[in-house]
Write a protein that holds these residues in place. Sequence first.
Motif, PDB file in Angstrom:
ATOM      1  N   PRO A 165       1.787   7.815   3.968  1.00 14.38           N
ATOM      2  CA  PRO A 165       2.316   8.673   5.069  1.00 14.38           C
ATOM      3  C   PRO A 165       1.716   8.410   6.353  1.00 14.38           C
ATOM      4  N   ASN A 166       2.331   8.992   7.513  1.00 16.08           N
ATOM      5  CA  ASN A 166       1.994   8.376   8.687  1.00 16.08           C
ATOM      6  C   ASN A 166       0.391   8.518   9.433  1.00 16.08           C
ATOM      7  N   GLY A 206      14.663   0.180   8.983  1.00 19.16           N
ATOM      8  CA  GLY A 206      15.325  -0.691   7.841  1.00 19.16           C
ATOM      9  C   GLY A 206      17.007  -0.576   8.268  1.00 19.16           C
ATOM     10  N   GLY A 249       6.652   7.652  -4.593  1.00 18.85           N
ATOM     11  CA  GLY A 249       7.300   7.558  -3.212  1.00 18.85           C
ATOM     12  C   GLY A 249       8.690   7.329  -2.743  1.00 18.85           C
ATOM     13  N   GLN A 250       8.908   7.939  -1.732  1.00 15.52           N
ATOM     14  CA  GLN A 250      10.551   7.866  -1.408  1.00 15.52           C
ATOM     15  C   GLN A 250      10.929   6.421  -0.931  1.00 15.52           C
ATOM     16  N   PRO A 263       7.148   6.308  11.775  1.00 15.93           N
ATOM     17  CA  PRO A 263       6.537   5.912  13.232  1.00 15.93           C
ATOM     18  C   PRO A 263       5.146   5.259  13.246  1.00 15.93           C
ATOM     19  N   ILE A 277       1.034  -1.120  -0.102  1.00 13.86           N
ATOM     20  CA  ILE A 277      -0.094   0.073  -0.095  1.00 13.86           C
ATOM     21  C   ILE A 277       1.007   1.205  -0.215  1.00 13.86           C
ATOM     22  N   ALA A 332       6.041  14.965  -0.075  1.00 15.66           N
ATOM     23  CA  ALA A 332       6.500  14.162   1.025  1.00 15.66           C
ATOM     24  C   ALA A 332       7.033  15.221   2.357  1.00 15.66           C
TER      25      ALA A 332
HETATM   26  P1  NAI Z   1       5.862  10.000  -0.173  1.00 11.08           P
HETATM   27  O1  NAI Z   1       4.938  10.945   0.342  1.00 11.08           O
HETATM   28  O2  NAI Z   1       7.397  10.054  -0.689  1.00 11.08           O
HETATM   29  O3  NAI Z   1       5.007   8.796  -0.629  1.00 11.08           O
HETATM   30  C1  NAI Z   1       3.992   8.101  -0.355  1.00 11.08           C
HETATM   31  C2  NAI Z   1       3.456   7.236  -1.176  1.00 11.08           C
HETATM   32  O4  NAI Z   1       2.050   6.694  -0.731  1.00 11.08           O
HETATM   33  C3  NAI Z   1       3.023   7.797  -2.613  1.00 11.08           C
HETATM   34  O5  NAI Z   1       3.383   6.861  -3.544  1.00 11.08           O
HETATM   35  C4  NAI Z   1       1.397   8.130  -2.463  1.00 11.08           C
HETATM   36  O6  NAI Z   1       0.974   8.129  -3.648  1.00 11.08           O
HETATM   37  C5  NAI Z   1       1.136   6.974  -1.773  1.00 11.08           C
HETATM   38  N1  NAI Z   1      -0.169   6.861  -0.763  1.00 11.08           N
HETATM   39  C6  NAI Z   1      -0.388   7.952   0.087  1.00 11.08           C
HETATM   40  N2  NAI Z   1      -1.368   7.647   0.634  1.00 11.08           N
HETATM   41  C7  NAI Z   1      -2.038   6.167   0.052  1.00 11.08           C
HETATM   42  C8  NAI Z   1      -3.450   5.613   0.361  1.00 11.08           C
HETATM   43  N3  NAI Z   1      -4.243   5.867   1.156  1.00 11.08           N
HETATM   44  N4  NAI Z   1      -3.134   4.434  -0.340  1.00 11.08           N
HETATM   45  C9  NAI Z   1      -2.379   4.050  -1.232  1.00 11.08           C
HETATM   46  N5  NAI Z   1      -1.381   4.923  -1.480  1.00 11.08           N
HETATM   47  C10 NAI Z   1      -0.916   6.103  -0.808  1.00 11.08           C
HETATM   48  O7  NAI Z   1       6.303   9.387   1.494  1.00 11.08           O
HETATM   49  P2  NAI Z   1       7.633   8.652   2.060  1.00 11.08           P
HETATM   50  O8  NAI Z   1       8.654   9.448   2.072  1.00 11.08           O
HETATM   51  O9  NAI Z   1       7.750   7.265   1.042  1.00 11.08           O
HETATM   52  O10 NAI Z   1       7.024   7.906   3.565  1.00 11.08           O
HETATM   53  C11 NAI Z   1       6.009   7.156   3.467  1.00 11.08           C
HETATM   54  C12 NAI Z   1       6.324   6.195   4.889  1.00 11.08           C
HETATM   55  O11 NAI Z   1       7.331   5.775   5.000  1.00 11.08           O
HETATM   56  C13 NAI Z   1       6.173   7.505   6.162  1.00 11.08           C
HETATM   57  O12 NAI Z   1       5.457   6.864   7.024  1.00 11.08           O
HETATM   58  C14 NAI Z   1       7.575   7.899   6.305  1.00 11.08           C
HETATM   59  O13 NAI Z   1       7.871   7.923   7.703  1.00 11.08           O
HETATM   60  C15 NAI Z   1       8.363   6.266   6.065  1.00 11.08           C
HETATM   61  N6  NAI Z   1       9.678   6.274   5.825  1.00 11.08           N
HETATM   62  C16 NAI Z   1      10.333   5.282   6.250  1.00 11.08           C
HETATM   63  C17 NAI Z   1      11.747   5.345   5.927  1.00 11.08           C
HETATM   64  C18 NAI Z   1      12.477   4.187   6.644  1.00 11.08           C
HETATM   65  O14 NAI Z   1      13.938   4.295   6.384  1.00 11.08           O
HETATM   66  N7  NAI Z   1      11.907   3.266   7.136  1.00 11.08           N
HETATM   67  C19 NAI Z   1      12.400   6.141   4.956  1.00 11.08           C
HETATM   68  C20 NAI Z   1      11.369   7.164   4.287  1.00 11.08           C
HETATM   69  C21 NAI Z   1       9.972   7.045   4.585  1.00 11.08           C
END
Ligand code: NAI
Length: 389
Positions: free
Chosen positions: A92-93, A142, A22-23, A115, A16, A186
Motif C-alpha cells: 500500500p501507498n 505498467g 495482493g491485487q 503513486p 515486498i 485493498a
Molecule cells: P493489496 O492491498 O491488494 O495488496 C497489498 C499486499 O502487500 C498484500 O499482499 C499485503 O499483505 C502486503 N503488504 C502490506 N504491507 C506490507 C509490508 N509492510 N511488508 C510486506 N508486505 C506487505 O494492494 P494492491 O492493490 O496490490 O496495491 C499495492 C500497490 O500497487 C499500491 O501502491 C497500488 O497503488 C499499486 N497498484 C498498481 C497497479 C498498477 O497497474 N501499476 C495496479 C494495482 C495496484
Amino acid sequence: MINGESKIARLRWGMIGGGRTGQVGYKHRTGALRDGTYQLVCGAFDLDVERGREFGVNIGVASDRCYADYKELIAKETARPDGVEVVSIATPNFTHFEITKAFLEAGLHVICEKPLFFTVAECEEVRKIAEAKGLIVGVTYGFTGHPLVEQMAMMVKKGMLGDIRIVDLQYTHGFNAGDDTNASEAQKWRTNPKTSGPTFVLGDIGTHLYYLSEVVLPHLKIDKLLCDRKAFIPTREPLEDHATVLMHYDNGARGHLWVSSVDAGNMRSHRYRFVGSKASLEWTDSFPNQLSYEVQGEPVKILHHGMPYLEDETNAIDRMGALHTEGLGDSWANIYLWIAQAIDAKKRGDEAFLKTHRYPGIEAGTEGVRWLENCVRSADAGAVWVDFK
Ligand code: NAI
C-alpha cells in the motif's frame, strides 16, 4: 521484435508485498519473469508472515529466503554473497517511501508501485539518495509498455497529427459505486488518507493517464490546471472517488481528464484521445492491439500491432507479432525489461545510454506526485485554476 533472448546478466530479484491476496503482485511477476532477465530469489510477500512464506515457497522461493518483513530481508540478503540486487515494492501507498529509502540506503535498486510517494519533497529526497548511491528507481506504470503507445509517441514526434490541440483522458470504473460497508483490505487502505495519501482515484488511476500522456507528448508541459474532486460516498472524504481535471498546456493545448471509481457499469478501462490540427489518435487499454488514426476528411484507419507499416521503434518492442493478441502482461514485460536495461547501464556506468533510454524512473514517479499535489491544491481551494509548479 522481442523474443526473450537476454543480453544482460540476470538480476537477483525480490518482492515486498504482492502476496497471495495482493491485487498487483502477479502483474509484477508476469512482467519480471518473462524474459529471464530477473530471477525471483527472495521476498517479504505478506503482512501475514506464515501465509507469505507458504506463498513464497509455492512460487518457487526457498523457504529460508521468505522473510518476515523487509528489514529482515535487507539484513539477511546483504550478508549473502549471492544476495538480492533489486526489489519490487507492491505494498500500500503509505509504505512506499520508508521501504524504498531503506533499500536504497542498503545499496539495492528499487522498483516501486505508483503513486510513488505522498509528496514531491519525498521524491526529491529519494532521488538524491539514488544518485549518490548510483542506483535506479523504477516505477511500474505498467500500461506504457504496449507497442501502440510507442506508435502514438512516434506519430506525434513525426508531426503526423500537426499541432496538438486537445488531450482527452479517461480512466473510470464502477467498482466503488457502493459504500464501503463490506470493503476489501485493498479498498479500505485506498480510502483512508493515512494509508492512501492525499488522493484516492487521482493517485490510484489518474497517475496512469498522466504518465501515458507524458510518454506520448513529452514536449508539452502543463501551465495551469483546475481540479474538481468529490466523494460520492461521504465516508471517503477528504479523499475523492471521482474527479475532473482541466489542463492548459504551454503550447496552448487544452486537456481534460476524468477519473472515477463510481462510474457504475463502465467496464471500458482507460481511453486516450490526442487531437492535433491535422489528425487524431485514439487508443484504449480495452483493445490495446488497435490504434485509431483519424485524418480530417479521410476514412478512419485502424492500425494493428505487429504490422510493417508501423514505426521501427514500435515493432522493436512487439512480442507476439501481427494477428496474435498482446496484452497487459506483454506491456509489463517491456516495462521490466527497460528497467533491467537501466540497472545494467547504471552498473556499467553508461550514463549516455541512460540519458536516452525510456523507462518509468524516478522522474516519472516524481512528476506523477507533482501532478497530484497540483490537483489537490486546486481542488481543496474550491476547484480553482492554479499555476502548475
Ligand atoms: P493489496 O492491498 O491488494 O495488496 C497489498 C499486499 O502487500 C498484500 O499482499 C499485503 O499483505 C502486503 N503488504 C502490506 N504491507 C506490507 C509490508 N509492510 N511488508 C510486506 N508486505 C506487505 O494492494 P494492491 O492493490 O496490490 O496495491 C499495492 C500497490 O500497487 C499500491 O501502491 C497500488 O497503488 C499499486 N497498484 C498498481 C497497479 C498498477 O497497474 N501499476 C495496479 C494495482 C495496484
